[in-house]
Design a protein around this motif. Structure first.
Motif, short mmCIF file in Angstrom:
data_model
loop_
_atom_site.label_atom_id
_atom_site.label_comp_id
_atom_site.label_asym_id
_atom_site.label_seq_id
_atom_site.Cartn_x
_atom_site.Cartn_y
_atom_site.Cartn_z
N LEU A 126 41.91 51.46 43.97
CA LEU A 126 40.74 50.74 44.46
C LEU A 126 39.59 51.68 44.83
N GLY A 167 42.16 40.50 35.23
CA GLY A 167 41.36 41.53 35.89
C GLY A 167 40.84 41.13 37.25
N LEU A 168 41.10 39.89 37.68
CA LEU A 168 40.66 39.42 39.00
C LEU A 168 41.74 39.70 40.03
N PHE A 169 41.29 39.91 41.28
CA PHE A 169 42.21 40.16 42.37
C PHE A 169 42.46 38.87 43.15
N ARG A 170 43.67 38.74 43.66
CA ARG A 170 44.05 37.59 44.47
C ARG A 170 44.91 38.06 45.64
N ASP A 178 44.76 50.67 36.64
CA ASP A 178 46.16 50.37 36.94
C ASP A 178 46.91 51.69 37.12
N HIS A 186 47.21 49.53 41.81
CA HIS A 186 45.93 49.82 41.20
C HIS A 186 45.14 50.75 42.11
N TYR A 235 35.73 47.91 37.06
CA TYR A 235 37.15 47.96 36.69
C TYR A 235 37.89 48.93 37.60
N LYS A 236 39.10 48.51 38.02
CA LYS A 236 39.97 49.35 38.86
C LYS A 236 41.21 49.72 38.06
N THR A 239 36.46 40.04 42.86
CA THR A 239 36.09 41.05 41.88
C THR A 239 35.00 41.94 42.45
N TYR A 267 46.63 41.74 44.73
CA TYR A 267 47.19 42.20 43.46
C TYR A 267 46.21 41.84 42.36
N LYS A 268 46.29 42.56 41.26
CA LYS A 268 45.38 42.31 40.14
C LYS A 268 46.09 41.52 39.06
#
Length: 246
Positions: free
Chosen positions: A66, A178-181, A37, A64, A34-35, A100, A173-174
């Motif tokens: 990282l 909870g997944l990043f894209r 916010d 967030h 988990y990263k 992720t 971005y998250k």
């Protein structure tokens, strides 16, 4: 008086939003990969009649954190983590590619590698399928090898390679899941500099003590804005009484 009341009310509203974000981070202190916010306040000018120096505050999402969480050695061959920057690719519920750091995998009925939350792990040519009755080994470069656990031939066979990417902190971005894209859309290319640590999991990067201190600070800030609203209301009542006497 009305403007003072509005500014105080707006401040209380956004402090409450900050408290919600901090509480969400704290709730995920034990979530692997988990990263945290991050949010902050920023000042905006009040539009309308009155002094041009009047400002009010709003809650501003700045992204967030990282920073890598601590790597916890588990000794489980089905656990893996990433060392340094980067992500590994998965197929999101909507079918798009997402990223992720929550490592670890299970094999479904077809032998396809999935995260423990059920997302398909993306390989260099699609999903990674492992033959039945095989031991899975993951190399530093994400190479997945299958070693038969029975029979005479115990030769390791490469069945795929986990897609590892490093798009950069500002390029992603998250989402709420909870997944990043990628912020610009599309998919990130394979990056050979991202390394895998087998038999380990990455812990959350949330600092529990710091989050608790932030929650206390938010609570005090909220109390201050509530007192300001009460003061504005009392001043308005006194002004009304003076006007009535006049």
């Amino acid at each position: 008086m009305d403007r003072m009341l509005y500014v105080a009310m707006n401040g209380a509203k956004h402090v409450e939003l900050q408290q919600s974000t901090t509480a969400h981070n704290l709730a995920n202190v034990h979530t692997n990969g988990y990263k945290a916010d991050q949010v902050a306040f920023r000042a905006l000018p009040v539009v309308g009649d009155g002094s041009p120096t009047r400002v009010y505050q709003v809650d501003h999402t700045v992204g967030h954190d990282l920073a890598q969480g601590s790597l916890q050695q588990t000794g489980n061959e089905r656990d893996f983590a990433l060392s340094g920057e980067g992500f590994f690719a998965v197929t999101a519920p909507d079918g798009a590619e997402a990223y992720t750091r929550d490592g670890g995998f299970v094999l479904d009925e077809a032998g396809v590698m999935r995260t423990r939350s059920g997302l398909t792990i993306v390989g260099d040519g699609g999903p990674i399928a492992v033959p039945e009755n095989s031991r899975v080994l993951i190399g530093r470069d994400g190479t997945v090898s299958a070693v038969p656990v029975d029979g005479g031939d115990r030769q390791a066979q490469v069945v795929g390679q986990i897609k590892l990417v490093k798009p950069g902190a500002r390029a992603v971005y998250k989402g709420e899941d909870g997944l990043f894209r990628l912020s610009a859309g599309g998919v990130a290319p394979q990056d050979d500099t991202v390394k895998v640590v087998s038999g380990a999991l990455e812990a959350s990067n949330v600092n529990a003590v710091e989050s608790l201190v932030q929650m206390i600070s938010h609570a005090r800030h909220y109390d201050l804005t509530v007192k300001l609203m009460q003061t504005a209301d009392q001043n308005a009542q006194r002004a009304t009484q003076l006007l009535s006497m006049g």
